[in-house]
Design a protein around this motif. Sequence first.
Motif, PDB file in Angstrom:
ATOM      1  N   ALA A  24       0.834  -1.207   0.000  1.00  0.00           N
ATOM      2  CA  ALA A  24       0.000   0.000   0.000  1.00  0.00           C
ATOM      3  C   ALA A  24       0.869   1.258   0.000  1.00  0.00           C
ATOM      4  O   ALA A  24       0.555   2.232  -0.691  1.00  0.00           O
ATOM      5  N   GLY A  25       1.955   1.247   0.758  1.00  0.00           N
ATOM      6  CA  GLY A  25       2.861   2.389   0.756  1.00  0.00           C
ATOM      7  C   GLY A  25       3.477   2.620  -0.610  1.00  0.00           C
ATOM      8  O   GLY A  25       3.637   3.763  -1.053  1.00  0.00           O
ATOM      9  N   ASN A  28       0.588   3.864  -3.125  1.00  0.00           N
ATOM     10  CA  ASN A  28       0.173   5.243  -2.893  1.00  0.00           C
ATOM     11  C   ASN A  28       1.158   6.238  -3.494  1.00  0.00           C
ATOM     12  O   ASN A  28       0.773   7.347  -3.847  1.00  0.00           O
ATOM     13  N   ALA A  29       2.421   5.858  -3.580  1.00  0.00           N
ATOM     14  CA  ALA A  29       3.438   6.731  -4.163  1.00  0.00           C
ATOM     15  C   ALA A  29       3.575   6.536  -5.669  1.00  0.00           C
ATOM     16  O   ALA A  29       4.349   7.232  -6.316  1.00  0.00           O
ATOM     17  N   PHE A  30       2.816   5.605  -6.233  1.00  0.00           N
ATOM     18  CA  PHE A  30       2.893   5.312  -7.666  1.00  0.00           C
ATOM     19  C   PHE A  30       2.257   6.454  -8.463  1.00  0.00           C
ATOM     20  O   PHE A  30       1.126   6.851  -8.186  1.00  0.00           O
ATOM     21  N   PRO A  31       2.953   7.021  -9.457  1.00  0.00           N
ATOM     22  CA  PRO A  31       2.397   8.162 -10.194  1.00  0.00           C
ATOM     23  C   PRO A  31       1.227   7.757 -11.101  1.00  0.00           C
ATOM     24  O   PRO A  31       1.299   6.784 -11.842  1.00  0.00           O
ATOM     25  N   ALA A  60       8.971  -3.782  -4.257  1.00  0.00           N
ATOM     26  CA  ALA A  60       8.075  -3.913  -3.106  1.00  0.00           C
ATOM     27  C   ALA A  60       7.650  -5.365  -2.923  1.00  0.00           C
ATOM     28  O   ALA A  60       7.572  -5.854  -1.787  1.00  0.00           O
ATOM     29  N   LEU A  61       7.372  -6.070  -4.009  1.00  0.00           N
ATOM     30  CA  LEU A  61       7.024  -7.493  -3.908  1.00  0.00           C
ATOM     31  C   LEU A  61       8.195  -8.303  -3.372  1.00  0.00           C
ATOM     32  O   LEU A  61       8.008  -9.214  -2.563  1.00  0.00           O
ATOM     33  N   ALA A 137      10.898   2.625  -1.298  1.00  0.00           N
ATOM     34  CA  ALA A 137      10.089   3.047  -2.429  1.00  0.00           C
ATOM     35  C   ALA A 137       8.870   3.851  -2.018  1.00  0.00           C
ATOM     36  O   ALA A 137       8.532   4.842  -2.659  1.00  0.00           O
ATOM     37  N   GLY A 138       8.171   3.487  -0.982  1.00  0.00           N
ATOM     38  CA  GLY A 138       6.969   4.200  -0.583  1.00  0.00           C
ATOM     39  C   GLY A 138       7.199   5.186   0.531  1.00  0.00           C
ATOM     40  O   GLY A 138       6.254   5.722   1.090  1.00  0.00           O
ATOM     41  N   ALA A 139       8.450   5.459   0.877  1.00  0.00           N
ATOM     42  CA  ALA A 139       8.745   6.282   2.031  1.00  0.00           C
ATOM     43  C   ALA A 139       8.649   7.780   1.761  1.00  0.00           C
ATOM     44  O   ALA A 139       8.309   8.553   2.647  1.00  0.00           O
TER      45      ALA A 139
END
Length: 142
Positions: A24-25, A28-31, A60-61, A137-139
């Motif tokens: 999810a993190g 959410n940061a994915f453009p 992430a996976l 990546a999602g930070a």
Amino acid sequence: MDNRLTLLLPYKAFNLPITIFILAGFMNAFPKEVEEAGIVDGCSVMGVFGRLIIPMLTPALATAFIINFLNNWNEFSFALVLISDSALKTLPLGLANFAGQYNRSYTLQMAGLTIVLVPTLLFYLSVQKYLTAGMTAGAVKG
């Protein structure tokens, strides 16, 4: 009791929250522009997901896979309670057999720990670059 599904279901249930948190993190940061560009180029929704999102989701996976693998590999309590058949016991339970009530064979324990540690160490060293990329990546939002 005493089958492979006995451990599989609790492992999945206890690892699902961290997996959802990591993915999810990242998502959410994915453009959104990348998804829109894929649709403009003629991809279907599944095409955008399969050709754009999944390849970008690889770090992430991989991070979720590494964390889940290490948690399950080192897990002791579920296996101790739920498995009594010696053919289905996990490696941590096998290592516990080296320690008796009145005697301990430290040389056999250390040899067993080394044998159990080697696959984990090789696995971690082969995929550690994905762990760092996936955790960061999602930070950052920006």
